[in-house]
Design an enzyme around this catalytic site. Structure first.
Site, mmCIF file in Angstrom:
data_model
loop_
_atom_site.group_PDB
_atom_site.id
_atom_site.type_symbol
_atom_site.label_atom_id
_atom_site.label_comp_id
_atom_site.label_asym_id
_atom_site.label_seq_id
_atom_site.Cartn_x
_atom_site.Cartn_y
_atom_site.Cartn_z
ATOM 1 N N THR A 274 3.948 6.667 1.618
ATOM 2 C CA THR A 274 4.141 6.239 3.011
ATOM 3 C C THR A 274 5.596 6.334 3.447
ATOM 4 O O THR A 274 5.885 6.593 4.610
ATOM 5 C CB THR A 274 3.595 4.792 3.176
ATOM 6 O OG1 THR A 274 2.190 4.850 2.937
ATOM 7 C CG2 THR A 274 3.825 4.228 4.556
ATOM 8 N N SER B 91 0.218 8.614 -3.155
ATOM 9 C CA SER B 91 0.191 8.218 -4.573
ATOM 10 C C SER B 91 -1.214 8.069 -5.176
ATOM 11 O O SER B 91 -1.348 8.102 -6.397
ATOM 12 C CB SER B 91 1.059 6.997 -4.826
ATOM 13 O OG SER B 91 0.459 5.828 -4.417
ATOM 14 N N THR C 257 3.042 3.447 -2.614
ATOM 15 C CA THR C 257 2.940 2.117 -3.227
ATOM 16 C C THR C 257 1.629 1.903 -3.988
ATOM 17 O O THR C 257 1.558 1.027 -4.842
ATOM 18 C CB THR C 257 3.089 1.010 -2.163
ATOM 19 O OG1 THR C 257 2.063 1.178 -1.190
ATOM 20 C CG2 THR C 257 4.453 1.049 -1.517
ATOM 21 N N ASP C 258 0.587 2.701 -3.663
ATOM 22 C CA ASP C 258 -0.727 2.420 -4.276
ATOM 23 C C ASP C 258 -0.685 2.499 -5.804
ATOM 24 O O ASP C 258 -1.310 1.680 -6.486
ATOM 25 C CB ASP C 258 -1.789 3.402 -3.747
ATOM 26 C CG ASP C 258 -2.175 3.095 -2.303
ATOM 27 O OD1 ASP C 258 -1.818 2.020 -1.797
ATOM 28 O OD2 ASP C 258 -2.831 3.947 -1.670
HETATM 29 N N1 ASP Z 1 -1.423 5.118 0.417
HETATM 30 C C1 ASP Z 1 0.014 5.163 0.329
HETATM 31 C C2 ASP Z 1 0.417 5.804 -0.993
HETATM 32 O O1 ASP Z 1 0.429 5.152 -1.998
HETATM 33 C C3 ASP Z 1 0.549 3.797 0.421
HETATM 34 C C4 ASP Z 1 2.059 3.720 0.410
HETATM 35 O O2 ASP Z 1 2.795 4.596 0.065
HETATM 36 O O3 ASP Z 1 2.507 2.628 0.763
HETATM 37 O O4 ASP Z 1 0.733 6.951 -1.008
#
Ligand code: ASP
Length: 323
Positions: free
Chosen positions: A13, A55, A88-89
């Site tokens: 993200t 991710s 973050t995932d």
């Molecule tokens: N869905 C996103 C990812 O992990 C969430 C993020 O980056 O916060 O790529």
């Protein structure tokens, strides 16, 4: 003299933008690069875009390639610290994988963002600036891989994503952050006691993770007997207990030589061989199931993938999981 920091971008993200239909899409040109001028106030920063992945697309094999890319970049140019931007995932998984395997002895920080680059209150820029400051701080040495998010510093081993959207999502249940970031300083409150390191060449072991639920059917697991799996991680109840109905299938897997690692569905505490009823922890230990030492399921899986390169013996794996 300002410190030399390498920022390695992998996507997520922090590198995405939201469009008019409220859909969040990966950018072609990584948004993170636009933050570069703000980072240069804090260090001599080099940025490398190595991936642009959401991710959930991350795999242990890609994590291992990322480790190799970082080691190669470090060999070519001796940086004082390294920052990795990541979705973050699965951020905690890549951070922990690197914690176990990366052989680079400078501060290694992993960060990301909960809000995309063009959203109001985007947290990517501040997280990245904080990460560069932490990576350039000599107190960050010998802390293992750390995760910097929302003005806090967390150990990769303990941190986990706890909220789907809040910017304070990264927490270390039971342990708390190891440090905090103030406007003018980086402060550590405590440090991880030791760091495990495994020199590996690949990360392609096939290790599924399953979660125990009340009334679990053995048929849900029986397909595993036909798969070529190298190991299995089971998220058990509480102190480490399982529904009795699945025990015969687990025994069949053990008989085939598949190591099984037990963690708890609880996000605090360890699994222990206490209960002596059918499916209770004591019986599971007697069967040869390996008890983990407080890792969550996704991290125990990575540790098994890594340690399977050292040994396939249940007893030796148990010793490694005791660390
Ligand atoms: N869905 C996103 C990812 O992990 C969430 C993020 O980056 O916060 O790529």
């Amino acid at each position: 003299m300002s410190k030399k920091i390498l920022v390695v971008n992998t996507g997520g993200t922090i590198a995405m933008s939201v469009d008019d239909s409220e859909g969040v899409k990966p950018l072609d040109d990584q948004a993170v690069n636009k933050i570069l001028p703000f980072l240069e106030k804090h260090a001599d920063v080099t940025m490398k875009n190595v991936l642009n992945l959401p991710s959930p697309h991350m795999t242990p094999a890609i994590m291992n390639q990322l480790r190799l890319d970082i080691e190669e970049a470090f060999e070519q140019d001796h940086y004082d610290g390294i920052v990795i931007t990541h979705g973050t995932d699965t951020l905690e998984e890549t951070a922990y994988f690197l914690d176990l395997t990366l052989s680079v002895n400078v501060p290694i920080v992993v960060t990301g963002a909960m809000r995309s680059s063009n959203e109001l209150g985007a947290d990517g820029p501040v997280n990245l600036i904080s990460s560069v400051r932490v990576a350039a701080d000599s107190d960050s040495l010998n802390k293992g891989v750390i995760v910097v998010f929302n003005d806090e510093i967390h150990a990769a081993r303990h941190v986990t994503k706890t909220h789907t959207s809040n910017v304070a999502t990264f927490q270390s249940p039971q342990y708390g952050p190891i440090g905090t970031i103030a406007k003018k300083s980086v402060q550590y409150h405590h440090a991880p006691l030791d760091r495990e390191h495994y020199a590996i060449t690949h990360a392609d072991a096939n290790v599924p993770l399953i979660k125990a639920v009340a009334g679990m059917e053995p048929s849900w697991l029986q397909f595993l007997l036909e798969q070529q799996i190298d190991g299995l991680v089971v998220e058990a109840f509480g102190l480490g207990n399982l529904p009795p109905a699945i025990i015969p299938t687990l025994q069949q897997l053990l008989d085939k030589g598949v190591p099984i690692v037990l963690v708890s569905r609880c996000y605090n505490g360890q699994v222990q061989d206490i209960y002596d009823y059918e499916g209770g922890g004591r019986k599971l230990k007697e069967m040869g199931i390996i008890f983990s030492n407080g890792l969550n399921g996704q991290k125990a899986r990575l540790k098994l993938i890594v340690t399977l390169q050292k040994t396939r013996t249940f007893k030796e794996l148990q010793l490694l999981f005791d660390q």
